[in-house]
Design an enzyme around this catalytic site. Structure first.
Site, short mmCIF file in Angstrom:
data_model
loop_
_atom_site.label_atom_id
_atom_site.label_comp_id
_atom_site.label_asym_id
_atom_site.label_seq_id
_atom_site.Cartn_x
_atom_site.Cartn_y
_atom_site.Cartn_z
N LEU A 81 31.85 41.91 30.11
CA LEU A 81 32.51 43.66 30.08
C LEU A 81 33.18 43.41 29.18
O LEU A 81 34.76 42.56 29.63
CB LEU A 81 32.70 44.08 31.87
CG LEU A 81 31.32 44.97 31.99
CD1 LEU A 81 31.14 45.38 33.32
CD2 LEU A 81 29.99 45.64 31.56
N ASP A 113 35.36 39.74 42.50
CA ASP A 113 35.82 38.42 42.32
C ASP A 113 35.42 37.00 42.66
O ASP A 113 35.43 36.58 43.85
CB ASP A 113 37.13 38.20 42.51
CG ASP A 113 38.36 37.66 41.27
OD1 ASP A 113 37.11 37.26 40.13
OD2 ASP A 113 39.56 36.96 41.78
N GLU A 166 26.92 39.95 42.01
CA GLU A 166 28.34 38.96 41.85
C GLU A 166 27.91 37.99 43.29
O GLU A 166 27.83 38.34 44.41
CB GLU A 166 29.52 39.69 42.25
CG GLU A 166 30.30 39.18 41.57
CD GLU A 166 30.39 38.96 40.79
OE1 GLU A 166 29.68 38.98 39.79
OE2 GLU A 166 31.45 38.08 39.41
N CYS A 400 62.76 12.75 22.54
CA CYS A 400 61.45 12.64 22.62
C CYS A 400 62.17 12.05 23.88
O CYS A 400 61.94 10.81 24.14
CB CYS A 400 60.63 11.79 21.61
SG CYS A 400 59.40 11.96 22.52
N CYS A 403 59.81 8.34 23.71
CA CYS A 403 59.83 7.31 22.87
C CYS A 403 61.57 7.32 22.36
O CYS A 403 61.24 6.59 21.74
CB CYS A 403 59.12 7.64 22.09
SG CYS A 403 59.43 8.28 20.35
N CYS A 423 54.57 7.53 19.20
CA CYS A 423 54.16 7.82 20.01
C CYS A 423 53.81 7.66 21.50
O CYS A 423 52.95 8.76 20.56
CB CYS A 423 55.37 9.53 20.11
SG CYS A 423 56.28 10.21 22.19
S1 IVH Z 1 27.55 44.94 35.73
C1 IVH Z 1 26.02 44.31 31.46
N1 IVH Z 1 29.58 44.94 38.20
O1 IVH Z 1 32.87 41.26 36.15
C2 IVH Z 1 26.64 44.87 33.74
N2 IVH Z 1 30.07 43.68 36.95
O2 IVH Z 1 33.44 41.72 32.93
C3 IVH Z 1 27.56 43.33 33.50
N3 IVH Z 1 31.28 41.70 38.26
O3 IVH Z 1 30.12 39.25 34.74
C4 IVH Z 1 28.23 43.41 34.47
N4 IVH Z 1 31.73 43.40 39.87
O4 IVH Z 1 31.01 38.42 36.85
C5 IVH Z 1 28.81 44.23 36.40
N5 IVH Z 1 30.30 45.57 39.76
C6 IVH Z 1 30.04 45.27 38.84
C7 IVH Z 1 30.61 43.91 38.42
C8 IVH Z 1 30.93 42.73 37.90
C9 IVH Z 1 32.11 41.86 39.51
C10 IVH Z 1 31.95 40.15 37.24
C11 IVH Z 1 30.66 40.44 36.40
C12 IVH Z 1 30.47 40.45 35.04
C13 IVH Z 1 31.83 40.25 35.30
C14 IVH Z 1 32.56 41.69 33.63
#
Ligand code: IVH
Length: 660
Positions: A81, A113, A166, A400, A403, A423
């Site tokens: 995204l 994450d 995730e 540097c 050298c 160098c």
């Molecule tokens: S939607 C087309 N939903 O963030 C739909 N992504 O920058 C794409 N991520 O690659 C993903 N939480 O690894 C979506 N609730 C969530 C998310 C999520 C984490 C991660 C995912 C994606 C990245 C997008």
């Protein structure tokens, strides 16, 4: 029959118990009871393997070991995204949506994450798990995915479906893991995301199983197949199938609702059991999503709001200087180690003398540093009020550090350079860059090995890398070079000769040429000879290549014709292989079936193409078929492919693959 029935019964009890415990967080039986059922199932399966099911919950403990990751093509690309960082950018997003004549509601979800994964089920049973990879081709991680206890092995309904979400490691799991690692004197895992990514990329599933990974499922790539009309309904649908869907997700009426949600999420962040780095905002109505469509890289119906970078105070212990591959001298902050955004920071680049003077940094200062996600750490400012008077002024060096050649500042440039072509540090850095992942991607040649091979006299320049194979007998005499390790390294060096041109261009380390520009040059000119024949004026006509870059490229090839000649003689590929090469990796060893007619390409041509990359073609579709290529008026092979859920390449895809 009795046995089979008991196995089914136990499977049901254990799956339900896993679901109650790991998805609902609401256990209904004790651990002892659970262990008793699991043990009984294990014993029955051992005694009567003919009744053991592929997706038995006993597989959760891991045990399967693979020797390499297979590639998997995502039928629908796994996009990421676009990031936004402010309210203003959120309002802009809302405006773009409304400009299409839409009045959207939004679903707000926490941005977990971890790393995204795709999970396939056939008749309700988990068949494959894959990483995102480059979005088109990912890696098969089924053996590890089966160990994730919150991910159902069997769905509540016997449907075939792909879901995405995730894969992550909880904060507590990471802390416990690091405690054990520290006791065992092993390096600590830096943050939840790295820990999850490292765990899922294990060949041995028992290791992945021991890491207690978890999932949040948030995306249904084929909602129309299930008559789902909104993102919120798709979350509810996936939840009803038994997936772990994040309870914090919320449907809001408008962009102000989004902003409120973000504020709440920020407050909640610390108390959550898992790491989040922002909020994902999605247009709820799938019809509206369709209307908005995609850019080349992203959907236009969603954005990821990233939380502002965390700031932390620490002590600037020293400023040291490093020499880059172009001879550029960089001052670096040596910091009292401190954790920022989940990783330990010890060093931070200070870029150049001017930057240090502008910030007025003194050695011994307490400084504020920040790091946002993947972004490199940055020293923001000195806390002048915390000075004791003991701090020392920063003084730029004049020679540097490697050298001792006098440094030169080019006109109009803020950087100092060591211009000594001999160098050692410059040469070592150039070699490190050449073998690095985005360049020639030579495995087994980490920074320290390159430096050591250089210091031992085995490699002085790039062509020397390719003659290392003749020096194996001598290298092996030094500590730390096992036969297997060297063999792998040599193999990887040899393989790198086949890399597409952009990797070589990037690896040469031309001033100002990053991997993106290298790709642009390679795809534009197609081969090295054409690129080298261009004048600076011709080079500057390419979009995104200004006159300075053009001059750098031109000068580099003027000065290095001999080097390129040598590399050609050694056998390095000088052609852009582009998309062809990417897919060829996938074709090797795979079984294809072709059905229907593809306009402009004969069946014989497709066959030849596949075979030229070491793939096979056959006439009938079976479970072993990897891809079915489907043209116009396909026969029964098409329906068979759908029935067996075999990946399908349509006319566009095969044309793209074959560059037609
Ligand atoms: S939607 C087309 N939903 O963030 C739909 N992504 O920058 C794409 N991520 O690659 C993903 N939480 O690894 C979506 N609730 C969530 C998310 C999520 C984490 C991660 C995912 C994606 C990245 C997008």
């Amino acid at each position: 029959m009795e046995i089979e029935k008991r196995i089914a019964e136990l499977t049901q009890i254990i799956n339900q118990a896993n679901y109650d415990y790991y998805v609902l967080d609401n256990p209904q039986i004790t651990d002892q009871e659970f262990d008793k059922y699991l043990k009984e199932l294990e014993e029955l399966e051992n005694k009567y393997p003919e009744y053991a099911k592929e997706n038995s919950p006993t597989k959760r403990v891991g045990g399967e070991v693979i020797d390499k990751f297979q590639k998997i093509t995502h039928k629908i690309p796994m996009l990421s995204l676009p990031d936004v960082f402010s309210e203003e950018e959120l309002y802009d997003f809302d405006k773009r949506v409304k400009k299409e004549g839409l009045i959207p509601e939004y679903v707000c979800e926490l941005k977990i994450d971890g790393l995204s994964g795709s999970f396939h089920y056939e008749n309700g049973s988990l068949t494959t798990g894959a990483t995102r990879g480059d979005g088109i081709i990912g890696e098969d991680i089924t053996h590890n995915v089966k160990t994730i206890k919150s991910l159902p092995l069997l769905l509540k309904d016997k449907i075939s479906i792909e879901v995405r979400g995730e894969i992550y490691m909880g904060k507590k799991t990471l802390a416990e893991l690091n405690k054990k690692r520290s006791q065992a004197n092993e390096p600590l895992l830096q943050n939840c995301r790295n820990a999850a990514a490292g765990s899922i990329r294990q060949l041995d599933s028992a290791i992945a199983a021991s890491r207690n990974l978890d999932t949040w499922i948030y995306h249904l790539p084929n909602p129309e197949d299930y008559q789902i009309k909104t993102q919120y309904d798709s979350l509810m649908f996936m939840k009803s199938l038994g997936f772990k869907v994040n309870p914090e997700s919320k449907l809001v009426k408008d962009i102000d609702g989004v902003i409120n949600y973000i504020k709440e999420a920020q407050e909640k962040r610390k108390s959550l059991a898992y790491d989040i780095d922002g909020v994902v905002i999605k247009v709820n109505d799938l019809g509206m999503q369709k209307k908005l469509g995609f850019t080349a890289k992203y959907p236009k119906w969603a954005v990821a709001y990233k939380f502002p970078a965390e700031e932390v105070l620490t002590k600037l212990k020293d400023i040291i200087f490093t020499v880059g591959r172009t001879g550029q001298i960089t001052p670096n902050a040596v910091l009292e180690p401190v954790i920022v955004a989940g990783s330990t920071i010890r060093r931070a680049t200070l870029h150049n003398e001017e930057n240090v003077l502008k910030k007025g940094l003194k050695i011994g200062d307490i400084v504020a540093i920040r790091k946002a996600g993947d972004v490199i750490p940055e020293v923001i400012e000195a806390k002048v009020e915390r000075r004791t008077g003991e701090e020392k002024d920063f003084v730029m060096i004049t020679t540097c550090p490697m050298c001792h050649t006098k440094l030169v500042k080019k006109e109009g440039n803020v950087d100092y350079f060591c211009l000594n072509p001999l160098c050692p540090k410059r040469n070592i850095e150039s070699l490190i860059h050449f073998v690095s992942r985005d360049a020639m991607n030579i495995e087994g040649m980490g920074d320290e090995i390159v430096e050591e091979l250089y210091n031992l006299g085995f490699i002085k320049d790039i062509p020397d890398i390719y003659s290392l194979k003749d020096k194996v007998d001598k290298i092996i005499e030094f500590d730390g070079y096992g036969e297997k390790k060297l063999q792998n390294m040599i193999e990887s060096i040899e393989n790198s000769k086949n890399n597409s041109l952009e990797k070589l261009i990037f690896g040469l380390g031309i001033n100002g040429i990053g991997s993106k520009t290298a790709k642009l040059l390679a795809s534009f000119y197609g081969n090295m000879d054409t690129l080298m024949s261009k004048t600076k004026e011709e080079l500057a006509t390419i979009k995104d290549i200004g006159s300075t870059l053009a001059l750098n490229i031109y000068n580099f090839f003027q000065e290095n014709t001999d080097l390129i000649k040598k590399l050609k003689e050694i056998g390095l590929n000088m052609e852009y292989l582009g998309i062809k090469q990417k897919f060829s990796d996938f074709i090797t060893g795979k079984k294809f079936v072709i059905t229907g007619t593809i306009e402009g390409i004969t069946r014989e041509e497709i066959k030849e193409y596949i075979e030229s990359f070491g793939g096979y073609t056959s006439e009938s579709v079976s479970k072993k078929t990897d891809v079915v290529i489907v043209g116009a008026n396909p026969g029964s092979k098409y329906s068979k492919a759908l029935e067996l859920n075999i990946p399908i390449w349509d006319e566009n895809k095969i044309k793209e693959v074959m560059n037609k």
